[in-house]
Design a protein around this motif. Sequence first.
Motif, PDB file in Angstrom:
ATOM      1  N   ALA A  57     106.820  -6.676 -37.076  1.00 35.33           N
ATOM      2  CA  ALA A  57     105.377  -6.840 -36.852  1.00 35.33           C
ATOM      3  C   ALA A  57     104.793  -5.619 -36.142  1.00 35.33           C
ATOM      4  O   ALA A  57     103.738  -5.098 -36.549  1.00 35.33           O
ATOM      5  CB  ALA A  57     105.117  -8.100 -36.028  1.00 35.33           C
ATOM      6  N   PHE A  58     105.449  -5.152 -35.091  1.00 34.46           N
ATOM      7  CA  PHE A  58     104.928  -3.999 -34.369  1.00 34.46           C
ATOM      8  C   PHE A  58     104.997  -2.716 -35.204  1.00 34.46           C
ATOM      9  O   PHE A  58     104.165  -1.819 -35.047  1.00 34.46           O
ATOM     10  CB  PHE A  58     105.680  -3.809 -33.046  1.00 34.46           C
ATOM     11  N   THR A  59     105.978  -2.634 -36.110  1.00 32.68           N
ATOM     12  CA  THR A  59     106.054  -1.464 -36.996  1.00 32.68           C
ATOM     13  C   THR A  59     104.911  -1.487 -38.009  1.00 32.68           C
ATOM     14  O   THR A  59     104.282  -0.451 -38.275  1.00 32.68           O
ATOM     15  CB  THR A  59     107.406  -1.424 -37.731  1.00 32.68           C
ATOM     16  N   VAL A  60     104.632  -2.666 -38.575  1.00 34.04           N
ATOM     17  CA  VAL A  60     103.491  -2.789 -39.493  1.00 34.04           C
ATOM     18  C   VAL A  60     102.198  -2.448 -38.751  1.00 34.04           C
ATOM     19  O   VAL A  60     101.326  -1.742 -39.275  1.00 34.04           O
ATOM     20  CB  VAL A  60     103.419  -4.212 -40.077  1.00 34.04           C
ATOM     21  N   ALA A  61     102.075  -2.936 -37.511  1.00 36.57           N
ATOM     22  CA  ALA A  61     100.897  -2.627 -36.708  1.00 36.57           C
ATOM     23  C   ALA A  61     100.798  -1.121 -36.460  1.00 36.57           C
ATOM     24  O   ALA A  61      99.703  -0.540 -36.522  1.00 36.57           O
ATOM     25  CB  ALA A  61     100.961  -3.371 -35.378  1.00 36.57           C
ATOM     26  N   GLU A  62     101.921  -0.502 -36.189  1.00 35.80           N
ATOM     27  CA  GLU A  62     101.948   0.952 -35.961  1.00 35.80           C
ATOM     28  C   GLU A  62     101.425   1.709 -37.172  1.00 35.80           C
ATOM     29  O   GLU A  62     100.614   2.636 -37.052  1.00 35.80           O
ATOM     30  CB  GLU A  62     103.384   1.378 -35.651  1.00 35.80           C
ATOM     31  N   MET A  63     101.870   1.300 -38.366  1.00 34.43           N
ATOM     32  CA  MET A  63     101.457   1.986 -39.591  1.00 34.43           C
ATOM     33  C   MET A  63      99.991   1.728 -39.914  1.00 34.43           C
ATOM     34  O   MET A  63      99.261   2.645 -40.327  1.00 34.43           O
ATOM     35  CB  MET A  63     102.356   1.557 -40.755  1.00 34.43           C
ATOM     36  N   LEU A  64      99.543   0.486 -39.744  1.00 32.46           N
ATOM     37  CA  LEU A  64      98.139   0.174 -39.995  1.00 32.46           C
ATOM     38  C   LEU A  64      97.231   0.911 -39.013  1.00 32.46           C
ATOM     39  O   LEU A  64      96.190   1.456 -39.396  1.00 32.46           O
ATOM     40  CB  LEU A  64      97.904  -1.338 -39.878  1.00 32.46           C
ATOM     41  N   ALA A 118      95.646  -9.345 -35.925  1.00 29.34           N
ATOM     42  CA  ALA A 118      96.569 -10.466 -36.122  1.00 29.34           C
ATOM     43  C   ALA A 118      98.020 -10.014 -36.043  1.00 29.34           C
ATOM     44  O   ALA A 118      98.883 -10.735 -35.510  1.00 29.34           O
ATOM     45  CB  ALA A 118      96.293 -11.123 -37.479  1.00 29.34           C
ATOM     46  N   THR A 119      98.309  -8.824 -36.547  1.00 30.85           N
ATOM     47  CA  THR A 119      99.680  -8.320 -36.538  1.00 30.85           C
ATOM     48  C   THR A 119     100.165  -8.044 -35.123  1.00 30.85           C
ATOM     49  O   THR A 119     101.312  -8.354 -34.771  1.00 30.85           O
ATOM     50  CB  THR A 119      99.772  -7.037 -37.387  1.00 30.85           C
ATOM     51  N   PHE A 120      99.310  -7.459 -34.285  1.00 27.93           N
ATOM     52  CA  PHE A 120      99.682  -7.224 -32.892  1.00 27.93           C
ATOM     53  C   PHE A 120      99.947  -8.559 -32.176  1.00 27.93           C
ATOM     54  O   PHE A 120     100.912  -8.681 -31.411  1.00 27.93           O
ATOM     55  CB  PHE A 120      98.572  -6.466 -32.167  1.00 27.93           C
ATOM     56  N   ALA A 121      99.092  -9.544 -32.405  1.00 22.95           N
ATOM     57  CA  ALA A 121      99.276 -10.845 -31.767  1.00 22.95           C
ATOM     58  C   ALA A 121     100.589 -11.477 -32.200  1.00 22.95           C
ATOM     59  O   ALA A 121     101.331 -12.049 -31.378  1.00 22.95           O
ATOM     60  CB  ALA A 121      98.106 -11.762 -32.115  1.00 22.95           C
ATOM     61  N   LEU A 122     100.918 -11.363 -33.482  1.00 23.37           N
ATOM     62  CA  LEU A 122     102.163 -11.914 -34.017  1.00 23.37           C
ATOM     63  C   LEU A 122     103.381 -11.244 -33.377  1.00 23.37           C
ATOM     64  O   LEU A 122     104.367 -11.910 -33.042  1.00 23.37           O
ATOM     65  CB  LEU A 122     102.196 -11.733 -35.534  1.00 23.37           C
TER      66      LEU A 122
END
Length: 404
Positions: A309-316, A279-283
Amino acid sequence: MLVIALVDRTGSGLWAAVSVLYFTYVSGLSVAEVGTLAATAGAIGIAGAPLGGRIADRFPLTRVLLIVQLLRALASVALLTTNNYALLLAFSAVGSLGDRSASVLTRLYATRVAGPDRVRYQAVQRTIANAGWALGGLAAAGALALGDTAAYQWLLAGDALSFLASALLTLRCGEPPSASRTVTSSKSPAPAVEPSRTNPWRDRTYLAYVATETVLFLDDAVFKVGLPLWIAHTGNVPHGLAPLLLVLNNVMVVALQVPLARFGATAAAARRLLLPLSATFALGGVAMALSATGGTVVATLFLTGSAVAFTVAEMLHATVSWELSVALAPGTAQGSYLGVHGLAQSAQRSVGPLAVTAAIATGPVGWTCFGAIIALTCTIQHRLVRGRLIRTPLSVPPVTVSEH
């Protein structure tokens, strides 16, 4: 090893900030030559990950890492000695080979020394590495203010010294236990292991997993290529926003990577994390697309939201990747498996710029599809790894071979 990560990445930050400028103003290369050199060196460097991992399964890890750090130092020093294009290409390729090897070896060390706590350990290590990278970038910016070609040479020399210091610090690190360099008790015969599960190149599930990882690593290209080019392409916001968003990325990683790591501390938890990651990548893709629909303020807000969003995705994804790449590998071949996993990030360095430039070329629809494709890949990986993770083979405690 955490101190080594700080020293290593500080030196890398010095060089990454000025490498293109060095080859242009000091070595006198054309734009085409610089591009070819970077692409060729990067392609050769891809072999460093599997090669380093395979060697580390057969020899003491700290000794292998020591040699790789010395190799990187020599490659950096060698760049200072010539402006010959063929030699610059060769030395850059050696440095790239060492960089990719060192990355895998450092991850392998964290895996072996931290055991079940490997995700948190690597989160701390990544936080320190990002801080080092930022310090190196700031130092490079200050040196470049001098406006002298000698500044570029000193920054490259600093990069070489960081690798030499890392090599010396490695001498003080203890050798972590390794299941790949152990013998079993004579009273307990070694358990049978499928050949395909000790050779990553014959393990179809793991290879498919690595293929999906290549797509999930595309967030790296967003910050290095996608955001700066998109900002320049749309013309809605000042170009100075691009470096500010990169700083935001670094600050978020330093502040949040360790707290987020607890959500993927086990293989099952890491697999569950793939769904919110999707969901984060899509956002992130949708926010990037919407940044082209308004004026300066609206574009700035959406670009900032996309960067978050992409930074959160990177960390996850980092958290998920640290755990699953090890959980899916047999203990007796962790180095070889992590080496093959390292190919995903190396391949992304070639595929990533093409993917984000394709998204830019097709406009908002391209960015929406970009985020959606990565999101879909997350769900594919979620299903792919399920069968391997639900198996719980009997483990046999190994007896470590003494090193004297």
